[in-house]
Design a protein around this motif. Structure first.
Motif, PDB file in Angstrom:
ATOM      1  N   PRO A 219       0.849  -1.199   0.000  1.00  0.00           N
ATOM      2  CA  PRO A 219       0.000   0.000   0.000  1.00  0.00           C
ATOM      3  C   PRO A 219       0.885   1.249   0.000  1.00  0.00           C
ATOM      4  O   PRO A 219       1.977   1.228   0.599  1.00  0.00           O
ATOM      5  N   VAL A 220       0.435   2.322  -0.645  1.00  0.00           N
ATOM      6  CA  VAL A 220       1.235   3.554  -0.731  1.00  0.00           C
ATOM      7  C   VAL A 220       1.684   4.012   0.654  1.00  0.00           C
ATOM      8  O   VAL A 220       2.829   4.412   0.865  1.00  0.00           O
ATOM      9  N   GLY A 221       0.787   3.892   1.623  1.00  0.00           N
ATOM     10  CA  GLY A 221       1.126   4.346   2.990  1.00  0.00           C
ATOM     11  C   GLY A 221       2.325   3.618   3.544  1.00  0.00           C
ATOM     12  O   GLY A 221       3.151   4.205   4.261  1.00  0.00           O
ATOM     13  N   ILE A 222       2.479   2.332   3.223  1.00  0.00           N
ATOM     14  CA  ILE A 222       3.620   1.555   3.716  1.00  0.00           C
ATOM     15  C   ILE A 222       4.882   1.951   2.968  1.00  0.00           C
ATOM     16  O   ILE A 222       5.968   2.092   3.550  1.00  0.00           O
ATOM     17  N   LYS A 223       4.736   2.200   1.646  1.00  0.00           N
ATOM     18  CA  LYS A 223       5.894   2.688   0.873  1.00  0.00           C
ATOM     19  C   LYS A 223       6.389   4.015   1.445  1.00  0.00           C
ATOM     20  O   LYS A 223       7.593   4.213   1.646  1.00  0.00           O
ATOM     21  N   LYS A 224       5.446   4.891   1.798  1.00  0.00           N
ATOM     22  CA  LYS A 224       5.806   6.203   2.362  1.00  0.00           C
ATOM     23  C   LYS A 224       6.430   6.031   3.750  1.00  0.00           C
ATOM     24  O   LYS A 224       7.380   6.728   4.124  1.00  0.00           O
ATOM     25  N   ALA A 318       2.769  -4.857  14.092  1.00  0.00           N
ATOM     26  CA  ALA A 318       2.851  -5.019  15.557  1.00  0.00           C
ATOM     27  C   ALA A 318       4.191  -4.531  16.077  1.00  0.00           C
ATOM     28  O   ALA A 318       5.226  -4.664  15.392  1.00  0.00           O
ATOM     29  N   GLY A 319       4.164  -3.982  17.296  1.00  0.00           N
ATOM     30  CA  GLY A 319       5.413  -3.575  17.941  1.00  0.00           C
ATOM     31  C   GLY A 319       5.239  -2.356  18.792  1.00  0.00           C
ATOM     32  O   GLY A 319       4.188  -2.179  19.439  1.00  0.00           O
ATOM     33  N   ALA A 320       6.258  -1.506  18.823  1.00  0.00           N
ATOM     34  CA  ALA A 320       6.306  -0.342  19.702  1.00  0.00           C
ATOM     35  C   ALA A 320       5.107   0.579  19.452  1.00  0.00           C
ATOM     36  O   ALA A 320       4.750   0.867  18.298  1.00  0.00           O
ATOM     37  N   HIS A 321       4.507   1.038  20.540  1.00  0.00           N
ATOM     38  CA  HIS A 321       3.262   1.829  20.462  1.00  0.00           C
ATOM     39  C   HIS A 321       3.363   2.970  19.457  1.00  0.00           C
ATOM     40  O   HIS A 321       2.561   3.073  18.517  1.00  0.00           O
ATOM     41  N   ASP A 322       4.381   3.843  19.648  1.00  0.00           N
ATOM     42  CA  ASP A 322       4.468   5.043  18.804  1.00  0.00           C
ATOM     43  C   ASP A 322       4.772   4.707  17.343  1.00  0.00           C
ATOM     44  O   ASP A 322       4.301   5.394  16.431  1.00  0.00           O
ATOM     45  N   MET A 323       5.518   3.625  17.133  1.00  0.00           N
ATOM     46  CA  MET A 323       5.852   3.248  15.739  1.00  0.00           C
ATOM     47  C   MET A 323       4.623   2.677  15.037  1.00  0.00           C
ATOM     48  O   MET A 323       4.345   3.018  13.878  1.00  0.00           O
ATOM     49  N   VAL A 324       3.861   1.867  15.737  1.00  0.00           N
ATOM     50  CA  VAL A 324       2.646   1.303  15.131  1.00  0.00           C
ATOM     51  C   VAL A 324       1.638   2.427  14.864  1.00  0.00           C
ATOM     52  O   VAL A 324       0.989   2.449  13.818  1.00  0.00           O
ATOM     53  N   MET A 325       1.551   3.392  15.787  1.00  0.00           N
ATOM     54  CA  MET A 325       0.651   4.538  15.563  1.00  0.00           C
ATOM     55  C   MET A 325       1.082   5.323  14.317  1.00  0.00           C
ATOM     56  O   MET A 325       0.246   5.791  13.541  1.00  0.00           O
ATOM     57  N   LYS A 326       2.391   5.427  14.094  1.00  0.00           N
ATOM     58  CA  LYS A 326       2.892   6.164  12.927  1.00  0.00           C
ATOM     59  C   LYS A 326       2.530   5.408  11.642  1.00  0.00           C
ATOM     60  O   LYS A 326       2.128   5.997  10.637  1.00  0.00           O
ATOM     61  N   VAL A 327       2.634   4.068  11.695  1.00  0.00           N
ATOM     62  CA  VAL A 327       2.252   3.263  10.515  1.00  0.00           C
ATOM     63  C   VAL A 327       0.768   3.478  10.221  1.00  0.00           C
ATOM     64  O   VAL A 327       0.366   3.697   9.076  1.00  0.00           O
ATOM     65  N   LYS A 328      -0.049   3.468  11.302  1.00  0.00           N
ATOM     66  CA  LYS A 328      -1.505   3.679  11.123  1.00  0.00           C
ATOM     67  C   LYS A 328      -1.766   5.052  10.491  1.00  0.00           C
ATOM     68  O   LYS A 328      -2.592   5.205   9.596  1.00  0.00           O
ATOM     69  N   GLU A 329      -0.987   6.031  10.946  1.00  0.00           N
ATOM     70  CA  GLU A 329      -1.129   7.417  10.435  1.00  0.00           C
ATOM     71  C   GLU A 329      -0.871   7.446   8.922  1.00  0.00           C
ATOM     72  O   GLU A 329      -1.651   8.027   8.152  1.00  0.00           O
ATOM     73  N   PHE A 330       0.199   6.771   8.508  1.00  0.00           N
ATOM     74  CA  PHE A 330       0.543   6.761   7.067  1.00  0.00           C
ATOM     75  C   PHE A 330      -0.508   5.999   6.262  1.00  0.00           C
ATOM     76  O   PHE A 330      -0.928   6.441   5.184  1.00  0.00           O
ATOM     77  N   LEU A 331      -0.968   4.869   6.785  1.00  0.00           N
ATOM     78  CA  LEU A 331      -1.993   4.093   6.057  1.00  0.00           C
ATOM     79  C   LEU A 331      -3.298   4.868   5.979  1.00  0.00           C
ATOM     80  O   LEU A 331      -4.008   4.848   4.980  1.00  0.00           O
ATOM     81  N   ASN A 332      -3.596   5.615   7.068  1.00  0.00           N
ATOM     82  CA  ASN A 332      -4.843   6.394   7.077  1.00  0.00           C
ATOM     83  C   ASN A 332      -4.768   7.536   6.087  1.00  0.00           C
ATOM     84  O   ASN A 332      -5.675   7.755   5.293  1.00  0.00           O
ATOM     85  N   PHE A 333      -3.614   8.223   6.076  1.00  0.00           N
ATOM     86  CA  PHE A 333      -3.480   9.401   5.212  1.00  0.00           C
ATOM     87  C   PHE A 333      -3.417   9.005   3.733  1.00  0.00           C
ATOM     88  O   PHE A 333      -4.105   9.587   2.890  1.00  0.00           O
ATOM     89  N   PHE A 334      -2.616   7.983   3.410  1.00  0.00           N
ATOM     90  CA  PHE A 334      -2.375   7.662   1.992  1.00  0.00           C
ATOM     91  C   PHE A 334      -3.317   6.589   1.443  1.00  0.00           C
ATOM     92  O   PHE A 334      -3.508   6.485   0.237  1.00  0.00           O
TER      93      PHE A 334
END
Ligand code: P6P
Length: 337
Positions: A219-224, A318-334
């Motif tokens: 997904p684009v969000g993961i690439k970003k 899965a993993g560190a709270h802030d890192m997983v939240m950042k991944v969610k942020e990118f997937l949500n945005f892109f």
């Protein structure tokens, strides 16, 4: 020298925290520990005896079964039945669930979902592999054969989850919903000894784990997000570190201790993700959350997902709270996920 607390001592101490406990669950965990020692023995001598390589069979996934896959599956099935506390097993190695409701298991109230030897294709090259398990209370009446719905429970219903990592040392890591504890096998004693009490994963970290060979299909969000990890961090002036060994337990365990995020998005070969909800993602998610981290899929929080089939695949982060939240942020945005 301080006496080590063995797994069995810990289980008994922990049982005292549950006034309603009858010892059934403790007995089940004890037998999981025995099976882990049996598998450890065979994994450790792989290469010396004819236990390596292909069994010449395929499992239900259509994957070439390694001899150790078959051994590990049989060892855990045998011990779980011998415990008398397990009335059914869903295993990555078996197409259908296995139920026990005769004799010792007649009044068993737990079911187990397991991947008896995850990452086993790595054994021939001496890379760490693992066993993953999750335990639920049966929903169907005690005394009758377990039914499919006993296994299709949400991860939030889990009673316990754990893994064994057969690596430079062999560790059993598990949770009953009151934190995560790690036990290292002392070969001289033949006992798992408490070595990592109350494991808490760092809130953030610098390790990202993903099979970048699938990059084009992410997904684009993961690439970003991957590009974000490769930019130099303002404070350290260094990018993140990419670490991926292709063995879920080994990748997750390293990230849990050091701080990192594991990602398995949708890919060409696996449009719904590759990892299995019941016996890979749910138990790892329970442990991640109990250690202070997070675990979600592109469909939502892993432990909230309603399983539809025992070998169901999901995307997994899965993993560190802030890192997983950042991944969610990118997937949500892109990707508006
Ligand atoms: P890929 C091992 O086969 C496994 O199930 C997990 O242990 C591991 O994280 C993943 O598959 C690796 O998959 O597609 O990157 O080889």
């Amino acid at each position: 020298m301080e006496k080590s607390i063995t797994l069995n001592e810990f289980i008994i101490h922990q049982q005292a925290e549950f006034p309603e406990a009858t010892g059934n669950f403790s007995c089940l965990l004890h037998h999981i520990g025995i099976a882990a020692k049996k598998v450890n023995r065979e994994v450790n001598k792989a290469g010396l005896v004819d236990i390596l390589g292909r069994s010449g069979c395929e499992n239900v996934q259509g994957e070439e079964q390694q001899k150790l896959d078959v051994y590990a599956n049989e060892a855990f099935m045998e011990e779980l039945q011998a415990s008398g506390e397990c009335c059914g097993i869903a295993s990555e190695e078996n197409e259908d669930v296995t139920t026990f409701h005769e004799g010792l298991c007649r009044n068993a109230k737990y079911i187990v979902c397991m991947d008896p030897l995850d990452g086993s294709s790595n054994i021939d090259v001496n890379v760490s592999v693992g066993t993953i398990f999750s335990i639920y209370r049966r929903k169907s009446p005690i005394g009758e054969a377990a039914v499919l719905d006993d296994f299709l429970q949400k991860g939030s219903e889990m009673v316990a989850a754990g893994y064994i990592i057969y690596g430079s040392s062999t560790m059993l890591v598990y949770t009953v919903g009151r934190g995560v504890n790690g036990f290292t096998l002392d070969p001289s004693l033949g006992e798992f000894c408490l070595s990592h009490p109350n494991i808490k994963t760092p809130a953030s970290g610098k390790i990202y784990s993903i099979n970048e060979g699938n990059y084009e299909k992410f997904p684009v969000g993961i690439k970003k997000y991957i590009k974000y990890c490769q930019e130099k961090d303002a404070k350290t002036n260094r990018p993140y570190t990419s670490r991926y060994i292709g063995s879920l337990v080994a990748d997750f365990h390293r990230n849990m201790l050091k701080g990192g995020v594991f990602m398995y998005p949708s890919t060409d070969n696996h449009p719904n993700g590759k990892l299995r909800l019941l016996y890979e993602c749910n138990p790892i998610a329970f442990i991640a959350e109990q250690a202070g981290g997070l675990a979600f899929s592109e469909e939502g929080r892993i432990l909230d997902l309603q399983p539809e089939a025992i070998h169901q695949r999901v995307t997994f982060y899965a993993g560190a709270h802030d890192m997983v939240m950042k991944v969610k942020e990118f997937l949500n945005f892109f990707n508006n996920i």
